[in-house]
Design a protein around this motif. Structure first.
Motif, PDB file in Angstrom:
ATOM      1  N   PHE A 108       1.300  10.426  17.437  1.00  0.00           N
ATOM      2  CA  PHE A 108       0.077  10.942  17.496  1.00  0.00           C
ATOM      3  C   PHE A 108      -0.370  10.166  19.092  1.00  0.00           C
ATOM      4  CE2 PHE A 108      -2.510   6.728  14.851  1.00  0.00           C
ATOM      5  CZ  PHE A 108      -3.333   7.375  15.664  1.00  0.00           C
ATOM      6  N   PRO A 152      -3.165   7.523  20.101  1.00  0.00           N
ATOM      7  CA  PRO A 152      -4.009   6.900  18.929  1.00  0.00           C
ATOM      8  C   PRO A 152      -5.805   6.883  20.502  1.00  0.00           C
ATOM      9  CG  PRO A 152      -2.742   6.094  17.959  1.00  0.00           C
ATOM     10  CD  PRO A 152      -2.314   6.689  19.433  1.00  0.00           C
ATOM     11  N   HIS A 187      -7.434   2.832  12.000  1.00  0.00           N
ATOM     12  CA  HIS A 187      -7.220   4.197  12.942  1.00  0.00           C
ATOM     13  C   HIS A 187      -6.066   3.672  13.165  1.00  0.00           C
ATOM     14  CE1 HIS A 187      -7.236   7.551  15.883  1.00  0.00           C
ATOM     15  NE2 HIS A 187      -7.246   6.722  17.107  1.00  0.00           N
ATOM     16  N   GLY A 225      -3.500   7.086  11.235  1.00  0.00           N
ATOM     17  CA  GLY A 225      -3.202   8.543  11.246  1.00  0.00           C
ATOM     18  C   GLY A 225      -1.400   8.044  10.629  1.00  0.00           C
ATOM     19  N   THR A 245      -5.136   9.414  26.243  1.00  0.00           N
ATOM     20  CA  THR A 245      -5.532   9.504  24.330  1.00  0.00           C
ATOM     21  C   THR A 245      -6.122   8.118  25.116  1.00  0.00           C
ATOM     22  OG1 THR A 245      -5.081  11.397  23.912  1.00  0.00           O
ATOM     23  CG2 THR A 245      -6.755  10.543  22.698  1.00  0.00           C
ATOM     24  N   CYS A 295      -5.845  12.563  16.315  1.00  0.00           N
ATOM     25  CA  CYS A 295      -6.742  11.907  16.741  1.00  0.00           C
ATOM     26  C   CYS A 295      -7.392  11.997  15.306  1.00  0.00           C
ATOM     27  CB  CYS A 295      -7.340  11.050  17.758  1.00  0.00           C
ATOM     28  SG  CYS A 295      -6.349  10.191  18.933  1.00  0.00           S
TER      29      CYS A 295
END
Length: 302
Positions: free
Chosen positions: A8, A10, A28, A32, A46, A212
């Motif tokens: 992941f 974020p 967030h 996830g 990201t 995401c």
């Protein structure tokens, strides 16, 4: 540090004033985690590390570690000038991160000896280091072996996509260290599209920016890839292939589309920072259609 499953990465949410939105970031990350990622990579590509001040990187990593609360490893982004990379790494250590993902130095790669000194200085902070080969940083297999011999270097992430070079690098590093000492990652944007090729050369971990904003699609794809389900091919044709085509239409869309996808799904992640640009209205509509097709494919395949 052992990693498995979907990784992941974020986004870093910004509020209407352009500042890091801590409340949205926490939510967030928590959302996830409900989908069971194998690790969380905070303030990386990201997460717009390129656009974060040192204090902002420290804040994002600290809040991500708190939100994860030990459920999975947290890896922090670090890079840039040596002083900045050291500040990033020290902040990550103070926040309780488990490792750093070290991006290449900007515009000043220098010789193999200089790069070795750069990585060594970061590793001396004491956190495990995952090297990120991308952009102008192109390593020969022998150079990769030398860098992975630095105490504290535990991983190698590839963002180039040269399968021939990567195969030779994997073989050389594993010959030098054994099969399990160094962890390899596919770090290409929208890595799911190329993951079948990386699996064939023994690289099973990959970044998932899609996790995401469509964790349902990302986890379903990985499960299908592992089991040999036809859903993997369906998602490549219905979701990942079209997403890559859209992503490739404008530089920086690899990040901008992630934030736009979050907004389309109800997360107020804010806009990207310059030099990235926001998707056009037409591209937003196309992204919405791609998301709908991906979710529909998952529902049909479950």
């Amino acid at each position: 540090m052992k990693l498995s499953g979907v990784l992941f990465f974020p986004a870093t949410p910004f509020d209407s004033r352009g500042e890091v939105d801590v409340a949205v970031l926490r939510a967030h990350v928590a959302a996830g985690l409900e989908h069971g990622p194998g690790g969380v990579f905070a303030a990386c590509g990201t997460g717009e590390l390129n656009a974060l001040a040192e204090g902002e990187q420290a804040l994002v990593v600290r809040e991500t570690v708190a939100a994860a609360d030990g459920a999975v490893p947290v890896v922090a982004g670090a890079g840039g000038a040596l002083g900045t990379a050291l500040a990033h790494t020290r902040a990550a250590a103070e926040a309780g991160a488990d490792a750093v993902l070290l991006l290449p130095p900007y515009l000043a790669l220098g010789s193999a000896e200089g790069l070795h000194a750069y990585v060594s200085a970061v590793a001396e902070v004491g956190l495990p280091v995952v090297l990120y080969q991308r952009g102008p940083l192109v390593l020969e297999p022998a150079d990769a072996v030398g860098l992975t011999r630095i105490p504290g270097v535990v991983g190698f992430k590839d963002g180039l996509g040269d399968i021939d070079r990567m195969q030779r690098t994997v073989l050389a590093v594993r010959a030098a260290h054994g099969p399990d000492e160094i962890t390899f990652f596919n770090g290409l944007p929208t890595a799911e599209l190329t993951q079948p090729a990386y699996r064939a050369i023994g690289v099973h971990l990959y970044s998932s920016a899609a996790f995401c904003f469509v964790p349902e699609v990302a986890t379903a794809y990985r499960d299908a890839l592992e089991t040999g389900s036809e859903l993997a091919g369906t998602l490549l044709s219905e979701f990942y292939g079209p997403l890559v085509e859209l992503r490739s239409s404008v530089p920086g869309y690899a990040v901008a589309l992630v934030k736009a996808g979050l907004r389309l799904r109800g997360v107020e992640a804010g806009k990207v920072r310059a030099p990235f640009v926001e998707p056009t209205a037409a591209h937003l509509s196309e992204l919405a259609r791609i998301i709908d097709r991906g979710l529909a494919a998952v529902r049909a395949g479950s």
